[in-house]
Scaffold this motif. Sequence first.
Motif, PDB file in Angstrom:
ATOM      1  N   GLY A 220       0.830  -1.195   0.000  1.00  0.00           N
ATOM      2  CA  GLY A 220       0.000   0.000   0.000  1.00  0.00           C
ATOM      3  C   GLY A 220       0.863   1.243   0.000  1.00  0.00           C
ATOM      4  N   ILE A 221       1.741   1.367   1.014  1.00  0.00           N
ATOM      5  CA  ILE A 221       2.660   2.497   1.142  1.00  0.00           C
ATOM      6  C   ILE A 221       4.044   1.939   1.411  1.00  0.00           C
ATOM      7  CG2 ILE A 221       3.205   4.597   2.422  1.00  0.00           C
ATOM      8  CD1 ILE A 221       0.276   4.801   3.190  1.00  0.00           C
ATOM      9  N   LYS A 222       5.031   2.431   0.686  1.00  0.00           N
ATOM     10  CA  LYS A 222       6.400   1.952   0.833  1.00  0.00           C
ATOM     11  C   LYS A 222       7.365   3.128   0.842  1.00  0.00           C
ATOM     12  CE  LYS A 222      10.231  -0.557   0.417  1.00  0.00           C
ATOM     13  NZ  LYS A 222      10.779  -1.363   1.529  1.00  0.00           N
ATOM     14  N   SER A 223       8.307   3.096   1.783  1.00  0.00           N
ATOM     15  CA  SER A 223       9.415   4.053   1.802  1.00  0.00           C
ATOM     16  C   SER A 223      10.714   3.290   1.908  1.00  0.00           C
ATOM     17  CB  SER A 223       9.293   5.024   2.979  1.00  0.00           C
ATOM     18  OG  SER A 223      10.479   5.787   3.120  1.00  0.00           O
ATOM     19  N   ALA A 224      11.727   3.768   1.175  1.00  0.00           N
ATOM     20  CA  ALA A 224      13.063   3.187   1.285  1.00  0.00           C
ATOM     21  C   ALA A 224      13.790   3.752   2.497  1.00  0.00           C
ATOM     22  CB  ALA A 224      13.864   3.456   0.020  1.00  0.00           C
ATOM     23  N   SER A 225      13.090   4.578   3.261  1.00  0.00           N
ATOM     24  CA  SER A 225      13.624   5.142   4.491  1.00  0.00           C
ATOM     25  C   SER A 225      12.558   4.961   5.576  1.00  0.00           C
ATOM     26  CB  SER A 225      13.998   6.614   4.279  1.00  0.00           C
ATOM     27  OG  SER A 225      14.609   7.145   5.439  1.00  0.00           O
ATOM     28  N   TYR A 226      12.499   5.864   6.551  1.00  0.00           N
ATOM     29  CA  TYR A 226      11.533   5.707   7.638  1.00  0.00           C
ATOM     30  C   TYR A 226      10.161   6.221   7.222  1.00  0.00           C
ATOM     31  CZ  TYR A 226      11.798  10.720   8.910  1.00  0.00           C
ATOM     32  OH  TYR A 226      11.724  12.096   8.909  1.00  0.00           O
ATOM     33  N   ILE A 227       9.142   5.804   7.971  1.00  0.00           N
ATOM     34  CA  ILE A 227       7.779   6.318   7.834  1.00  0.00           C
ATOM     35  C   ILE A 227       7.284   6.712   9.218  1.00  0.00           C
ATOM     36  CG2 ILE A 227       5.370   5.695   7.376  1.00  0.00           C
ATOM     37  CD1 ILE A 227       6.267   4.034   5.057  1.00  0.00           C
ATOM     38  N   SER A 228       6.672   7.893   9.306  1.00  0.00           N
ATOM     39  CA  SER A 228       6.032   8.322  10.549  1.00  0.00           C
ATOM     40  C   SER A 228       4.595   8.725  10.250  1.00  0.00           C
ATOM     41  CB  SER A 228       6.788   9.484  11.189  1.00  0.00           C
ATOM     42  OG  SER A 228       6.710  10.653  10.380  1.00  0.00           O
ATOM     43  N   VAL A 229       3.722   8.598  11.263  1.00  0.00           N
ATOM     44  CA  VAL A 229       2.313   8.942  11.126  1.00  0.00           C
ATOM     45  C   VAL A 229       1.934   9.897  12.239  1.00  0.00           C
ATOM     46  CG1 VAL A 229      -0.055   8.090  11.041  1.00  0.00           C
ATOM     47  CG2 VAL A 229       1.803   6.687  10.117  1.00  0.00           C
ATOM     48  N   LYS A 230       1.255  11.016  11.862  1.00  0.00           N
ATOM     49  CA  LYS A 230       0.824  11.999  12.849  1.00  0.00           C
ATOM     50  C   LYS A 230      -0.527  12.574  12.420  1.00  0.00           C
ATOM     51  CE  LYS A 230       2.301  16.262  15.168  1.00  0.00           C
ATOM     52  NZ  LYS A 230       3.366  17.298  15.248  1.00  0.00           N
ATOM     53  N   ASN A 231      -1.503  12.481  13.299  1.00  0.00           N
ATOM     54  CA  ASN A 231      -2.837  13.076  13.132  1.00  0.00           C
ATOM     55  C   ASN A 231      -3.691  12.416  12.055  1.00  0.00           C
ATOM     56  OD1 ASN A 231      -2.250  14.989  15.132  1.00  0.00           O
ATOM     57  ND2 ASN A 231      -1.430  16.438  13.639  1.00  0.00           N
ATOM     58  N   LEU A 232      -3.115  11.958  11.004  1.00  0.00           N
ATOM     59  CA  LEU A 232      -3.814  11.471   9.822  1.00  0.00           C
ATOM     60  C   LEU A 232      -4.800  10.339  10.135  1.00  0.00           C
ATOM     61  CD1 LEU A 232      -3.891  11.537   6.641  1.00  0.00           C
ATOM     62  CD2 LEU A 232      -2.153   9.749   6.724  1.00  0.00           C
TER      63      LEU A 232
END
Length: 638
Positions: A220-232
């Motif tokens: 679904g969602i991919k990053s070659a680095s970090y992923i953070s989630v806020k409020n969404l």
Amino acid sequence: MRQLFRILLLTVIVNYQLSNVNCDAQTLSITTGSGTKTYDAADLTSSSPATFSNGTTMTIGSDTYTLSDITSAGAGTLDANEVHIIYNGSAATVIVASNVASYVSATVSGGHVTITQSNTAAVDGDEITYVLSGTTTDGSLTLAGSYKCTVSLDGVTLTNPNGAAINITNSKRIQLSAKKGTVSTLTDGSGSQKACIYSKGQLQLQGNGTLNVVGNYKHGIKSASYISVKNLTLNITSTVSDGISCEEYFQMKSGTVTISGVGDDGIQCDLGSTTSTGEITDHEDEDSGNVYLEGGTLTITTTAAASKGIKADGGITVSDGTYITTTKGSAAWDSDDSEVKACAAMSADGNMTISGGTLTLSSTGAGGKAISVDGTLTISGGNISATTTGQIAYCSSTSNTTIRTTTSSNTTERLADALKTSPKAIKADGAMVISGGTTYAKASYHEAVETKSTLDVTGGVIYAYSADDAINSASTMTLSGGFVGGYSTGNDAIDSNGNLYVKGATVFAYTTKSSPEVAIDANTEGGYKLYVQSGTIYAYPSLENGSSLTQSCYTASLSTSNWYSFTQSGTAFAFKVPASGTWIVSGGSSLYSVSKSNGTTIFGGYGATDATVSSGSSVSLKSYTGGGGGPGGGGGRH
């Protein structure tokens, strides 16, 4: 026709120049096949007007247009540093604010937009924002460059049938933000993309809007680095592989994330390189494979075989928030590692630390685990419910890898470890340390709580219910504080394969089985012993044979209809029993049958802390000096 268009265009520009000399917020937009460029009032004045040449070209500042290439022109408003991408059916329009126009190159092909961004000191620290809106069933955004930026989703519905909906090859930090009060939906299709939303760099998912993601090809969602989630508010409703896949680390700060319909793991965090940096202050340049759960609400459901709700190459740290993770898939043979693997609601290759939050974790498939930790599990706070209802999974050999299931460990006890996996509510290959929080663990067909090393309880509440050992440690178990409860319907209630020390904890231990199974067991066959030194115990039917009872222990005839306490009045610990009969008790020289009020119920309703007890009547006690489990008391079975 060309002359008429020239006149109309000139009218737009002249009117714009005359009415907006002192209005910097107004913009003039010129659209060609390459996109739309905007100019503000400062660019078009009486001393610096738009000029025409030979009726075929127009010059605005340093830009020269061929009139036949211009498809539209108009005046409107556009904030500085913004690029608007508007999808409309099979087409897309790109509008670029004049102050960043020289740093943004746009190519439009139908509904597919490719942006290449450069940058200078002119907008550093005040990055470019790409605002996506409109609807298309055949469009995408590809964003290249080497500078931080924001992609703002303004109620966009974007479907790419032949690739990623958003493909960010920029390796810098990208903020993907959903505008407040909007709902955006991104869907990908067939292709070679890694995800519906892909970012080569760090990906910060944020905003007060809603984002729906469908991954029809891979993640679904991919990053070659970090992923953070806020409020969404993030809903990943369907993917072929992981819901969220990232490297370096994953961090959930706040928001509401729901992941379901995935073909593999809910969230998977991999180590980016071969060597971990470990956790770093503020996570600056961190590559740990860690998962940090710090707030918000996260709900994950997986159904794939051997899938994980949350999987970390490194460790998992939970400090706050609400986490509901359910795995429903069966076990599977892993041909790469040549072993049977099963699902886990939360799995860490490193350590796991839980200091807060509410965790409801369950696994229903064969061999499944609610919590699986390869390293040390430390619980100092939080409210944890961990359950597993699946049977034992196994295959007969490496050449016959058909997965079979059984409810009895006798079926698999002679098989190599690689050929079987047992369902456990909480399992740690390293040590287990509990100093706080409330932990409930239930396993239908195997141990509820198991550590392959030592178990130390100094505080908090832990209660385990199992058809096998309720609580089991492969080495020394020390219960020096807190409340420890074990209820077994098929083996020992609390079992240590090393020494077991009760010295300060309140312990409830009950098994429906008789000798050689016991309520509290140490491995006497291996030369170890149960030491009862202090604390409170109520246990049925017996303790390990040859126990060292420094604290006086007694037998008492107890009934399921009564509450009991070692104190007659005031605030106390009160308990009741699941079966009437002769129980072993310790913790005082006088036991009373009491009336209970108030208190916090623990141990599945068989205990109450901070209870108010009154109207006590004395219970007859007889001295208890030894165990009744026979040789080994079942301690060698684990």
